[in-house]
Design an enzyme around this catalytic site. Structure first.
Site, PDB file in Angstrom:
ATOM      1  N   ASP A 294      19.210  -7.557  24.636  1.00  0.00           N
ATOM      2  CA  ASP A 294      18.090  -8.209  24.808  1.00  0.00           C
ATOM      3  C   ASP A 294      17.951  -9.253  23.612  1.00  0.00           C
ATOM      4  O   ASP A 294      18.012  -9.116  22.714  1.00  0.00           O
ATOM      5  CB  ASP A 294      17.002  -7.235  24.894  1.00  0.00           C
TER       6      ASP A 294
ATOM      7  N   CYS B  84      19.889  -3.031  25.062  1.00  0.00           N
ATOM      8  CA  CYS B  84      18.803  -2.418  26.209  1.00  0.00           C
ATOM      9  C   CYS B  84      19.377  -0.877  26.134  1.00  0.00           C
ATOM     10  O   CYS B  84      20.625  -0.491  26.340  1.00  0.00           O
ATOM     11  CB  CYS B  84      19.161  -2.804  27.517  1.00  0.00           C
TER      12      CYS B  84
END
Length: 131
Positions: free
Chosen positions: A54, A47
């Protein structure tokens, strides 16, 4: 003793992967229409806001024209995102654009299904038949 930590061979290959040089494209030996479907169930990127990883699953489907992408090369390309800070939208667009430009398929669809975080579940899809 050497304090530098050596990367294992797989991590080194992913770290050194250069999409402009290492993404292998092969001639498509078949003239009929057929689909290639590839799933990447362990996609990871970082991220750009928090630095947290992520996770998601990528679904790539394409109908080749003159070229196909070599599977190990596309795997290494996808894995090269694991240490990159990039938003969901940008990573999906980058992967789609790179693979579409390299293979110039008759059709391509990339769907990214990111795991929920903070009560938000994101699915991003790019479909060449809709562009």
């Amino acid at each position: 003793m050497n304090n530098q930590k050596e990367l294992k061979y797989g991590a080194q290959i992913v770290k050194d992967f250069d999409v402009t040089e290492d993404l292998e494209i092969w001639p498509n030996e078949h003239s009929k229409n057929y689909s290639i479907k590839i799933t990447f169930p362990e996609f990871t990127a970082l991220c750009p806001r928090s630095g947290y990883p992520d996770f998601g699953t990528l679904y790539l489907e394409y109908m080749p024209d003159k070229f196909v992408v070599e599977l190990k090369a596309v795997k290494l390309y996808i894995n090269s995102f694991r240490d990159k800070s990039v938003s969901h939208e940008n990573v999906v667009n980058e992967i789609y654009d790179t693979l579409f430009e390299a293979t110039k398929p008759k059709f391509m669809k990339l769907t990214a299904d990111f795991f929920p975080r903070g009560n938000v579940h994101t699915v991003i899809e790019i479909d060449s038949s809709k562009n």
